[in-house]
Design a protein around this motif. Sequence first.
Motif, PDB file in Angstrom:
ATOM      1  N   GLU A   7      -6.055   1.387  -8.389  1.00  0.00           N
ATOM      2  CA  GLU A   7      -6.109   0.071  -9.231  1.00  0.00           C
ATOM      3  C   GLU A   7      -5.444   1.502 -10.740  1.00  0.00           C
ATOM      4  O   GLU A   7      -4.044   1.076 -11.220  1.00  0.00           O
ATOM      5  CB  GLU A   7      -7.518   0.123  -9.928  1.00  0.00           C
ATOM      6  CG  GLU A   7      -8.257  -1.002 -10.000  1.00  0.00           C
ATOM      7  CD  GLU A   7      -9.604  -1.289  -9.893  1.00  0.00           C
ATOM      8  OE1 GLU A   7     -10.136  -1.060 -11.501  1.00  0.00           O
ATOM      9  OE2 GLU A   7     -10.658  -2.382  -9.858  1.00  0.00           O
ATOM     10  N   ASN A   8      -6.195   2.524 -10.602  1.00  0.00           N
ATOM     11  CA  ASN A   8      -5.089   3.434 -11.449  1.00  0.00           C
ATOM     12  C   ASN A   8      -3.678   4.279 -11.326  1.00  0.00           C
ATOM     13  O   ASN A   8      -2.983   4.571 -12.224  1.00  0.00           O
ATOM     14  CB  ASN A   8      -6.451   5.135 -11.238  1.00  0.00           C
ATOM     15  CG  ASN A   8      -7.320   4.516 -12.147  1.00  0.00           C
ATOM     16  OD1 ASN A   8      -7.622   3.403 -12.808  1.00  0.00           O
ATOM     17  ND2 ASN A   8      -8.298   5.617 -12.106  1.00  0.00           N
ATOM     18  N   SER A   9      -3.191   4.372  -9.923  1.00  0.00           N
ATOM     19  CA  SER A   9      -1.756   4.562  -9.637  1.00  0.00           C
ATOM     20  C   SER A   9      -0.998   3.491  -9.784  1.00  0.00           C
ATOM     21  O   SER A   9      -1.083   1.926  -9.390  1.00  0.00           O
ATOM     22  CB  SER A   9      -1.531   5.442  -8.424  1.00  0.00           C
ATOM     23  OG  SER A   9      -2.730   4.063  -7.668  1.00  0.00           O
ATOM     24  N   HIS A  10       0.492   3.385 -10.373  1.00  0.00           N
ATOM     25  CA  HIS A  10       1.024   2.934 -10.576  1.00  0.00           C
ATOM     26  C   HIS A  10       2.953   3.439 -10.001  1.00  0.00           C
ATOM     27  O   HIS A  10       3.725   3.245 -10.019  1.00  0.00           O
ATOM     28  CB  HIS A  10       1.273   2.033 -11.773  1.00  0.00           C
ATOM     29  CG  HIS A  10       1.582   3.694 -12.982  1.00  0.00           C
ATOM     30  ND1 HIS A  10       0.755   4.196 -13.140  1.00  0.00           N
ATOM     31  CD2 HIS A  10       2.668   4.035 -13.104  1.00  0.00           C
ATOM     32  CE1 HIS A  10       1.493   4.896 -14.179  1.00  0.00           C
ATOM     33  NE2 HIS A  10       2.254   4.552 -14.080  1.00  0.00           N
ATOM     34  N   LEU A  11       2.179   4.552  -9.479  1.00  0.00           N
ATOM     35  CA  LEU A  11       3.479   5.105  -9.112  1.00  0.00           C
ATOM     36  C   LEU A  11       2.856   5.522  -7.662  1.00  0.00           C
ATOM     37  O   LEU A  11       2.281   6.120  -7.470  1.00  0.00           O
ATOM     38  CB  LEU A  11       3.759   6.416  -9.789  1.00  0.00           C
ATOM     39  CG  LEU A  11       4.723   5.870 -11.130  1.00  0.00           C
ATOM     40  CD1 LEU A  11       4.221   7.884 -12.561  1.00  0.00           C
ATOM     41  CD2 LEU A  11       6.279   6.565 -10.646  1.00  0.00           C
ATOM     42  N   GLY A  12       4.275   5.902  -7.053  1.00  0.00           N
ATOM     43  CA  GLY A  12       3.787   6.306  -5.410  1.00  0.00           C
ATOM     44  C   GLY A  12       5.246   6.975  -5.432  1.00  0.00           C
ATOM     45  O   GLY A  12       6.026   6.387  -4.928  1.00  0.00           O
ATOM     46  N   VAL A  13       5.259   7.785  -4.116  1.00  0.00           N
ATOM     47  CA  VAL A  13       6.509   7.432  -3.084  1.00  0.00           C
ATOM     48  C   VAL A  13       6.563   6.796  -1.792  1.00  0.00           C
ATOM     49  O   VAL A  13       5.358   6.788  -0.596  1.00  0.00           O
ATOM     50  CB  VAL A  13       5.898   9.872  -2.508  1.00  0.00           C
ATOM     51  CG1 VAL A  13       6.722  10.374  -4.060  1.00  0.00           C
ATOM     52  CG2 VAL A  13       5.214  10.113  -1.811  1.00  0.00           C
ATOM     53  N   ILE A  14       7.466   6.494  -1.358  1.00  0.00           N
ATOM     54  CA  ILE A  14       7.507   5.765   0.372  1.00  0.00           C
ATOM     55  C   ILE A  14       7.582   6.440   0.603  1.00  0.00           C
ATOM     56  O   ILE A  14       6.938   5.950   1.641  1.00  0.00           O
ATOM     57  CB  ILE A  14       8.907   5.332   0.058  1.00  0.00           C
ATOM     58  CG1 ILE A  14       8.435   4.435  -1.729  1.00  0.00           C
ATOM     59  CG2 ILE A  14       9.554   4.215   0.843  1.00  0.00           C
ATOM     60  CD1 ILE A  14      10.053   4.055  -1.729  1.00  0.00           C
ATOM     61  N   ASP A  15       8.214   7.550   1.367  1.00  0.00           N
ATOM     62  CA  ASP A  15       8.304   8.704   2.503  1.00  0.00           C
ATOM     63  C   ASP A  15       7.860  10.248   1.562  1.00  0.00           C
ATOM     64  O   ASP A  15       8.930  10.830   1.139  1.00  0.00           O
ATOM     65  CB  ASP A  15       9.745   8.726   2.779  1.00  0.00           C
ATOM     66  CG  ASP A  15      10.088  10.009   4.085  1.00  0.00           C
ATOM     67  OD1 ASP A  15       9.295  10.137   4.706  1.00  0.00           O
ATOM     68  OD2 ASP A  15      11.265   9.565   4.509  1.00  0.00           O
ATOM     69  N   PRO A  16       7.081  10.364   2.169  1.00  0.00           N
ATOM     70  CA  PRO A  16       6.367  12.054   1.704  1.00  0.00           C
ATOM     71  C   PRO A  16       7.177  13.011   2.769  1.00  0.00           C
ATOM     72  O   PRO A  16       7.686  13.644   2.294  1.00  0.00           O
ATOM     73  CB  PRO A  16       5.091  11.528   2.545  1.00  0.00           C
ATOM     74  CG  PRO A  16       4.438  10.617   2.556  1.00  0.00           C
ATOM     75  CD  PRO A  16       5.938   9.895   3.361  1.00  0.00           C
ATOM     76  N   GLU A  17       7.834  12.581   4.025  1.00  0.00           N
ATOM     77  CA  GLU A  17       8.968  13.387   4.655  1.00  0.00           C
ATOM     78  C   GLU A  17       9.314  13.629   3.700  1.00  0.00           C
ATOM     79  O   GLU A  17      10.297  14.660   4.254  1.00  0.00           O
ATOM     80  CB  GLU A  17       8.680  12.849   6.066  1.00  0.00           C
ATOM     81  CG  GLU A  17       8.134  12.407   7.064  1.00  0.00           C
ATOM     82  CD  GLU A  17       7.586  13.855   7.613  1.00  0.00           C
ATOM     83  OE1 GLU A  17       7.893  14.316   7.825  1.00  0.00           O
ATOM     84  OE2 GLU A  17       5.812  14.391   7.529  1.00  0.00           O
ATOM     85  N   ALA A  18      10.294  13.089   3.146  1.00  0.00           N
ATOM     86  CA  ALA A  18      11.602  12.781   2.038  1.00  0.00           C
ATOM     87  C   ALA A  18      11.553  13.661   1.681  1.00  0.00           C
ATOM     88  O   ALA A  18      11.881  15.190   1.023  1.00  0.00           O
ATOM     89  CB  ALA A  18      12.012  11.624   1.639  1.00  0.00           C
ATOM     90  N   CYS A  19       9.926  14.387   0.480  1.00  0.00           N
ATOM     91  CA  CYS A  19       9.952  15.219  -0.503  1.00  0.00           C
ATOM     92  C   CYS A  19       9.636  16.444  -0.096  1.00  0.00           C
ATOM     93  O   CYS A  19      10.558  17.081  -0.538  1.00  0.00           O
ATOM     94  CB  CYS A  19       8.523  14.998  -1.571  1.00  0.00           C
ATOM     95  SG  CYS A  19       8.097  13.490  -2.047  1.00  0.00           S
ATOM     96  N   ILE A  20       9.766  16.704   1.383  1.00  0.00           N
ATOM     97  CA  ILE A  20       9.104  17.773   2.107  1.00  0.00           C
ATOM     98  C   ILE A  20      10.815  18.562   2.547  1.00  0.00           C
ATOM     99  O   ILE A  20      11.588  19.363   1.924  1.00  0.00           O
ATOM    100  CB  ILE A  20       8.568  17.823   3.657  1.00  0.00           C
ATOM    101  CG1 ILE A  20       7.270  17.437   3.378  1.00  0.00           C
ATOM    102  CG2 ILE A  20       8.991  19.351   4.389  1.00  0.00           C
ATOM    103  CD1 ILE A  20       6.177  17.705   4.655  1.00  0.00           C
ATOM    104  N   ARG A  21      11.747  17.248   2.336  1.00  0.00           N
ATOM    105  CA  ARG A  21      13.113  17.650   2.096  1.00  0.00           C
ATOM    106  C   ARG A  21      14.121  17.847   1.384  1.00  0.00           C
ATOM    107  O   ARG A  21      14.883  18.736   1.005  1.00  0.00           O
ATOM    108  CB  ARG A  21      14.400  16.632   3.521  1.00  0.00           C
ATOM    109  CG  ARG A  21      13.720  16.601   4.704  1.00  0.00           C
ATOM    110  CD  ARG A  21      14.248  15.255   6.315  1.00  0.00           C
ATOM    111  NE  ARG A  21      14.731  14.534   5.365  1.00  0.00           N
ATOM    112  CZ  ARG A  21      13.695  12.600   5.081  1.00  0.00           C
ATOM    113  NH1 ARG A  21      12.921  13.303   6.147  1.00  0.00           N
ATOM    114  NH2 ARG A  21      13.868  12.037   4.683  1.00  0.00           N
TER     115      ARG A  21
END
Length: 83
Positions: A7-21
């Motif tokens: 309910e509280n979140s409206h933002l998210g990353v689609i691919d956490p692996e991309a953030c590592i790269r």
Amino acid sequence: MSNDDEENSHLGVIDPEACIRCERKPCISKCPAEVYRWLENEQELEIAYENCLECGTCRVVCPYDNFEWEYPRGGFGVAYKFG
Ligand code: SF4
Ligand code: SF4
């Protein structure tokens, strides 16, 4: 993830692996509300949803087009008024 989180979140990353790269992680430096923090141990992006100002910058600067936004029921303006 609990119901509360959903309910509280409206933002998210689609691919956490991309953030590592992602080398410079521009979302962290460009966000005016310091919503993002890189957790070195976990190798993941921490997102402080409640601080978000809805400015849209993070979506523009992400080189991997890696954000998904979930629009809270009732529209913007209420979902991040806590805390
Ligand atoms: S800019 Fe995009 S890919 Fe890079 S860390 Fe932020 S969300 Fe992840
Ligand atoms: S929309 Fe703006 S305030 Fe919200 S997380 Fe993205 S850059 Fe930060």
